[in-house]
Design an enzyme around this catalytic site. Structure first.
Site, mmCIF file in Angstrom:
data_model
loop_
_atom_site.group_PDB
_atom_site.id
_atom_site.type_symbol
_atom_site.label_atom_id
_atom_site.label_comp_id
_atom_site.label_asym_id
_atom_site.label_seq_id
_atom_site.Cartn_x
_atom_site.Cartn_y
_atom_site.Cartn_z
ATOM 1 N N ASP A 1 42.065 36.569 41.117
ATOM 2 C CA ASP A 1 41.346 37.976 41.167
ATOM 3 C C ASP A 1 39.836 37.830 41.462
ATOM 4 O OD1 ASP A 1 40.867 40.757 40.041
ATOM 5 O OD2 ASP A 1 40.384 39.906 38.052
ATOM 6 N N HIS B 1 41.202 48.595 40.313
ATOM 7 C CA HIS B 1 40.709 47.564 39.403
ATOM 8 C C HIS B 1 39.808 48.611 38.570
ATOM 9 C CE1 HIS B 1 40.314 43.842 41.609
ATOM 10 N NE2 HIS B 1 40.893 44.523 42.558
HETATM 11 P P1 13P Z 1 38.814 46.165 33.288
HETATM 12 O O1 13P Z 1 37.474 45.644 33.093
HETATM 13 O O2 13P Z 1 38.914 47.602 33.366
HETATM 14 O O3 13P Z 1 39.674 45.724 32.332
HETATM 15 O O4 13P Z 1 39.245 45.767 34.784
HETATM 16 C C1 13P Z 1 39.625 44.603 34.982
HETATM 17 C C2 13P Z 1 39.839 44.257 36.643
HETATM 18 O O5 13P Z 1 39.609 45.254 37.395
HETATM 19 C C3 13P Z 1 40.271 42.883 36.992
HETATM 20 O O6 13P Z 1 40.044 42.741 38.231
HETATM 21 O O1 G3H Z 2 37.242 41.940 37.047
HETATM 22 C C1 G3H Z 2 36.690 41.223 36.360
HETATM 23 C C2 G3H Z 2 37.896 40.479 35.406
HETATM 24 O O2 G3H Z 2 37.771 41.302 34.272
HETATM 25 C C3 G3H Z 2 37.491 39.025 35.094
HETATM 26 O O3 G3H Z 2 36.319 38.985 34.528
HETATM 27 O O4 G3H Z 2 35.261 37.037 35.825
HETATM 28 O O5 G3H Z 2 34.675 37.629 33.409
HETATM 29 O O6 G3H Z 2 36.996 36.445 34.220
HETATM 30 P P1 G3H Z 2 35.794 37.388 34.243
HETATM 31 ZN ZN ZN Z 3 38.528 43.755 39.182
#
Ligand code: 13P
Ligand code: G3H
Ligand code: ZN
Length: 309
Positions: free
Chosen positions: A82, A211
């Site tokens: 991600d 996202h």
């Molecule tokens: P949320 O913060 O809305 O759960 O989004 C998560 C996300 O887009 C991770 O890439």
């Molecule tokens: O988009 C971001 C995700 O919620 C991941 O968050 O970078 O704190 O693990 P993080």
């Molecule tokens: Zn994201």
């Protein structure tokens, strides 16, 4: 069954008018809660790992935990990076067994985003790994977004065909008004479905990613506020909007904040009710169950991917 890519799941999701849940994972209890829910609902899954998760839990531990989940569930599961921000990070995940990576070049100018994405696509495709990219910028983690110029953050539909054809990317995250975290809207929730519709027209059959799609479920925010936390004004994407997006070109819906809220609310409640307990299993167990219940709800009532594994 080995880890799978998103190719087959996105094709079926697009044609079937539903979406696959992409849940962020950071530890064993989160992975177990999500995958136990998916097993009971016979749903395909994307488990995604941010660079922060990778730093926290260690790449190898996360890969092995996900492999264990596949052995336990026999479900089609994709392991995805991600918000990869460099070629090197994406390469390391491709080489380290992930079946999908996101290269997030959305903070770069258009041409640079194309160049970086193409570099990742060429490397990943050579190894049978699929790639997600992003056009447009979400607020929340992209701190550089100019809040006075909100439209500049939305995806420009006139750019998507050129971006996809020049990069060869497999899916595209677009910005239509969602943002990361638990505070998405100050007033009424509003998403630019007109932009999604335009993108869908320009890229027929092409999988789009959303996202920042947590609903910030009031039950868990209330639990946090009731048991010593302070999250006034937390607000997410209404589930109706997610259902609508899933019925359109959106094939992947990213959820992290809802998992965090479920876990934190449950643990806060547990300690309020059992102040003398100190065995981690006693509070991580209920937290894992809360994640399981939440994910079942998402799979069945929001994404519509139950029974599609
Ligand atoms: P949320 O913060 O809305 O759960 O989004 C998560 C996300 O887009 C991770 O890439
Ligand atoms: O988009 C971001 C995700 O919620 C991941 O968050 O970078 O704190 O693990 P993080
Ligand atoms: Zn994201």
């Amino acid at each position: 069954m080995p880890l799978v890519t998103t190719k087959e799941m996105f094709k079926k999701a697009y044609e079937g008018g539903y979406a696959i849940g992409a849940f962020n994972v950071n530890n064993m209890e989160i992975i177990q809660g999500i995958t136990e829910a998916a097993k009971e609902e016979n749903a395909p899954l994307i488990l995604q790992v941010s660079s922060g998760a990778r730093k926290y839990a260690n790449h190898t531990y996360l890969v092995k935990l996900v492999e264990a989940a596949i052995q336990e569930t026999n479900l089609p599961i994709c392991l995805h990076l991600d918000h990869g921000d460099t070629f090197e990070l994406c390469k390391s995940c491709v080489d380290g067994g992930f079946t999908s990576v996101m290269i997030d070049g959305s903070h770069h100018p258009f041409e640079e985003n194309i160049k970086l994405t193409k570099q990742v696509v060429e490397y990943a495709h050579d190894k049978g790994v699929v790639v997600e990219a992003e056009l447009g910028r979400l607020a929340g983690i992209e701190d550089a977004v100019n809040v006075n110029d909100k439209d500049a953050a939305f995806t420009k539909p006139e750019e998507v065909e050129e971006f996809v054809s020049k990069t060869g990317v497999d899916s595209l995250a677009i910005a239509i008004g969602t943002s990361h975290g638990a505070y998405k809207f100050k007033g009424e929730a509003r998403l630019r479905f007109d932009i999604l519709e335009e993108v869908q027209k320009k890229l027929p059959g092409f999988p789009i990613v959303l996202h920042g799609a947590s609903s910030v479920i009031p039950e868990f925010v209330d639990m946090i506020n009731q048991f010593g936390g302070q999250m006034p004004g937390a607000k997410g994407v209404p589930e109706d909007m997610l259902r609508k997006a899933a019925s359109m070109a959106v094939c992947k819906i990213n959820i992290d904040s809802d998992l965090r809220l479920a876990m934190t609310g449950t643990i806060r409640k547990y300690f309020a009710e059992n102040p003398s307990h100190f065995d981690p299993r006693q509070y991580l167990g209920p937290a894992r169950n809360a994640i399981k219940g939440l994910v079942k709800h998402k799979l069945v009532d929001v994404l519509g991917c139950n029974g599609k594994a």
